[in-house]
Design a protein around this motif. Sequence first.
Motif, PDB file in Angstrom:
ATOM      1  N   LYS A 259       0.837  -1.204   0.000  1.00 53.47           N
ATOM      2  CA  LYS A 259       0.000   0.000   0.000  1.00 53.47           C
ATOM      3  C   LYS A 259       0.868   1.249   0.000  1.00 53.47           C
ATOM      4  O   LYS A 259       0.555   2.226  -0.689  1.00 53.47           O
ATOM      5  CB  LYS A 259      -0.936  -0.001   1.201  1.00 53.47           C
TER       6      LYS A 259
ATOM      7  N   ASP B   5       0.517   3.952  -2.853  1.00 56.14           N
ATOM      8  CA  ASP B   5       0.256   5.352  -2.502  1.00 56.14           C
ATOM      9  C   ASP B   5       1.330   6.271  -3.069  1.00 56.14           C
ATOM     10  O   ASP B   5       1.033   7.383  -3.511  1.00 56.14           O
ATOM     11  CB  ASP B   5       0.145   5.522  -0.984  1.00 56.14           C
TER      12      ASP B   5
ATOM     13  N   ASN C 106      -7.327  -1.224  -2.939  1.00 55.84           N
ATOM     14  CA  ASN C 106      -6.599   0.027  -3.115  1.00 55.84           C
ATOM     15  C   ASN C 106      -7.172   0.901  -4.228  1.00 55.84           C
ATOM     16  O   ASN C 106      -6.493   1.782  -4.750  1.00 55.84           O
ATOM     17  CB  ASN C 106      -5.108  -0.254  -3.326  1.00 55.84           C
TER      18      ASN C 106
END
Length: 151
Positions: free
Chosen positions: A87, A91, A128
């Motif tokens: 993640k 990101d 996500n």
Amino acid sequence: MTIRIEISKNLTEDQTNQIDHLWNQLYPIKLKNRFKLLLKDIKEYNHHILFNESDEVIGWAVAFLRDEEIWFSILVHASNQNKGYGKMLIDSLKQNSEKLCGWVIDHNNDLRQDGSTYYTPMQFYQKNGFIVTEERIETDIISAVKIRFQA
């Protein structure tokens, strides 16, 4: 534990070797030794390198321009999965691109080089914010579906 991401246009030889090793460990055996081919003839790209406190590469992602879309690839060392590092890399990619595309193997039929099953990471991408498109790639090497993220 101090984990950090560095964004770089180029990889050192050591980083390239560590990522190539991760690639061959994690991806299906049919994709073995294809890491260095990923960016062949690609001029615009950025590596997002995830380091542990010992400066070892434990994850990597790349965003690159192909066919007027930003594509990506990502790897996280098996012992570091399910800790939020994937993640972190996603990101980091999203901070630099409002749209991302990728090919994702959407089945559990392939084997890794150690003989273990390669499990689809589709659930990770959907968690996500990625959506699954209707586009597929079907070759002797890979069977995958295109995913897309748009901010």
